[in-house]
Design a protein around this motif. Structure first.
Motif, PDB file in Angstrom:
ATOM      1  N   GLY A   1     -51.515 -10.759  20.220  1.00  0.00           N
ATOM      2  CA  GLY A   1     -52.498  -9.944  19.526  1.00  0.00           C
ATOM      3  C   GLY A   1     -52.664  -8.579  20.161  1.00  0.00           C
ATOM      4  O   GLY A   1     -52.764  -7.562  19.462  1.00  0.00           O
ATOM      5  N   PHE A   2     -52.680  -8.535  21.488  1.00  0.00           N
ATOM      6  CA  PHE A   2     -52.853  -7.258  22.178  1.00  0.00           C
ATOM      7  C   PHE A   2     -51.689  -6.318  21.874  1.00  0.00           C
ATOM      8  O   PHE A   2     -51.888  -5.119  21.640  1.00  0.00           O
ATOM      9  N   ILE A   3     -50.477  -6.857  21.865  1.00  0.00           N
ATOM     10  CA  ILE A   3     -49.308  -6.033  21.558  1.00  0.00           C
ATOM     11  C   ILE A   3     -49.381  -5.505  20.133  1.00  0.00           C
ATOM     12  O   ILE A   3     -49.123  -4.317  19.869  1.00  0.00           O
TER      13      ILE A   3
ATOM     14  N   ALA B   1     -49.760  -1.568  19.765  1.00  0.00           N
ATOM     15  CA  ALA B   1     -48.593  -0.926  19.149  1.00  0.00           C
ATOM     16  C   ALA B   1     -48.926  -0.415  17.755  1.00  0.00           C
ATOM     17  O   ALA B   1     -48.491   0.681  17.360  1.00  0.00           O
ATOM     18  N   GLY B   2     -49.701  -1.193  16.979  1.00  0.00           N
ATOM     19  CA  GLY B   2     -50.093  -0.748  15.652  1.00  0.00           C
ATOM     20  C   GLY B   2     -50.927   0.520  15.712  1.00  0.00           C
ATOM     21  O   GLY B   2     -50.721   1.458  14.925  1.00  0.00           O
TER      22      GLY B   2
ATOM     23  N   GLU C   1     -51.229   6.387  15.058  1.00  0.00           N
ATOM     24  CA  GLU C   1     -51.564   7.682  15.652  1.00  0.00           C
ATOM     25  C   GLU C   1     -50.393   8.651  15.541  1.00  0.00           C
ATOM     26  O   GLU C   1     -50.574   9.827  15.178  1.00  0.00           O
ATOM     27  N   GLN C   2     -49.183   8.175  15.823  1.00  0.00           N
ATOM     28  CA  GLN C   2     -48.007   9.029  15.699  1.00  0.00           C
ATOM     29  C   GLN C   2     -47.775   9.440  14.249  1.00  0.00           C
ATOM     30  O   GLN C   2     -47.390  10.583  13.967  1.00  0.00           O
TER      31      GLN C   2
ATOM     32  N   PHE D   1     -54.999  -7.638  12.598  1.00  0.00           N
ATOM     33  CA  PHE D   1     -54.393  -8.936  12.918  1.00  0.00           C
ATOM     34  C   PHE D   1     -54.350  -9.136  14.425  1.00  0.00           C
ATOM     35  O   PHE D   1     -54.651 -10.229  14.928  1.00  0.00           O
ATOM     36  N   GLY D   2     -53.981  -8.087  15.150  1.00  0.00           N
ATOM     37  CA  GLY D   2     -53.931  -8.186  16.604  1.00  0.00           C
ATOM     38  C   GLY D   2     -55.285  -8.496  17.200  1.00  0.00           C
ATOM     39  O   GLY D   2     -55.409  -9.328  18.108  1.00  0.00           O
TER      40      GLY D   2
END
Length: 271
Positions: free
Chosen positions: A162-164, A168-169, A174-175, A201-202
Motif C-alpha cells: 500500500g505504501f508503494i 508512487a501514485g 505530481e510529475q 488504494f494504497g
C-alpha cells in the motif's frame, strides 16, 4: 502470554483523544492564519490528517510501555510514522501557496453565519472523530501482549504494498501535473493504468496491513471496523466519488473510467 491490560488501555484513551484535539486545534489556528481575503483556509486539515495518526501512535507507544509487546509497539509506531509523515509532507508541498480546495469551498458555501464555526462542526469535529475511531487499531495493537508472528509479517507486506502504491501514485500524479504538454489530458500510465486511484488504494492497503499487525494478538481483531471505515471512506464516500465527480468533465475521462479499474489494481479493459 499475559492478558490484555484493559485498565491501562482504557486509561490511555482520554490521552489519545486529547492528542487528536490538540492536532485539530493547531490545524484550525494554522487555517485561520493561512487564509486570504479574511477567510480561513480549512483545507490545511488534509495536511494534518497523516501526522495526526502519528501523534496518536506516539502517545499510545509511550503509555503502553511495560504493557504491550515491545516488538509490535515498535513496528506499529514505525509503520504509522513513515506513512503519516510522508503523507503530510506530500500534501503540504502540494498545497503550498495554493487556494482553498474546491471540495472545502463547496462544503463551506453551505454555511449560514460564521464560516469558521461551520467548519468546526462540519470539518474538524467529524474528521477528529474519524481519526480517533480509525486509530483504535493502533491503540489496541500497542497494548496487545502477544508476540509478533506470521500474521504480522503478512500485515507488514500488505502495508508495504500500500505504501508503494500511495507514494508512487502521488509521485506520478505530481510529475503529470507539472508537465505542461499533458495539461488537460488524463493520466493513464504507470500505476494509473491499472487503477484510477492508486493513492487511495494504497492508503486502504496501509490500514489493512496495520490491522493485520494488531489483529494477531487479542483483542486486535475487534478493531476491524476501524480500517473498514477508512477503506469505505476512501472507496465510497469522500475519496474516489468526489475525485471522479470533479474529473468527469475532463475530455477522455469517461473512456478512462470504462477501461480502468475503479479501485483495486487490474489490467485495463479493451472497449
Amino acid at each position: 502470554m499475559n492478558p490484555f491490560p484493559l485498565e491501562a488501555f482504557v486509561a490511555g484513551l482520554p490521552w489519545a483523544a486529547l492528542g487528536v484535539a490538540l492536532v485539530l486545534a493547531a490545524t484550525y489556528a494554522v487555517a485561520v492564519q493561512a487564509g486570504d481575503g479574511g477567510q480561513a483556509r480549512h483545507s490545511v486539515m488534509d495536511v494534518a490528517w497523516g501526522p495526526g495518526f502519528v501523534v496518536v501512535a506516539i502517545i499510545t507507544f509511550v503509555l503502553s510501555a511495560g504493557e504491550g509487546d515491545g516488538g509490535r509497539r515498535v513496528l506499529l509506531l514505525a509503520l504509522t510514522g513513515i506513512w503519516g509523515i510522508r503523507l503530510g509532507m506530500h500534501i503540504g508541498r502540494r498545497a503550498r501557496g495554493g487556494r482553498e480546495d474546491p471540495r472545502y469551498t463547496a462544503l463551506l458555501e453551505k454555511a449560514r453565519g460564521s464560516r469558521n464555526a461551520y467548519a468546526l462542526r462540519h470539518v474538524y469535529l467529524p474528521q477528529g472523530l474519524v481519526m480517533f475511531f480509525v486509530s483504535l487499531t493502533i491503540q489496541v495493537g500497542m497494548f496487545a501482549t502477544g508476540p509478533l508472528g506470521p500474521l504480522a509479517v503478512v500485515g507488514t507486506a500488505v502495508w508495504l504494498t500500500g505504501f508503494i502504491f500511495e507514494a508512487a501514485g502521488d509521485r506520478q500524479l505530481e510529475q503529470f501535473k507539472n508537465d505542461p504538454a499533458r495539461r488537460g489530458t488524463v493520466l493513464n500510465t504507470g500505476l494509473w493504468r491499472y487503477t484510477r486511484h492508486p493513492n487511495y488504494f494504497g492508503d486502504a492497503a496501509v490500514w489493512a496491513g496495520l490491522f493485520l499487525v494488531a489483529a494477531e494478538s487479542w483483542p486486535g481483531v475487534l478493531t476491524a471496523l476501524s480500517p473498514a471505515l477508512m477503506i469505505w471512506t476512501l472507496a465510497a464516500k469522500t475519496g474516489k466519488p468526489l475525485t471522479e465527480q470533479a474529473m468527469s468533465g475532463r475530455p477522455g475521462y469517461r473512456d478512462y473510467m470504462q477501461s480502468t479499474s475503479g479501485f483495486i489494481p487490474w489490467p485495463p479493459r479493451r472497449h
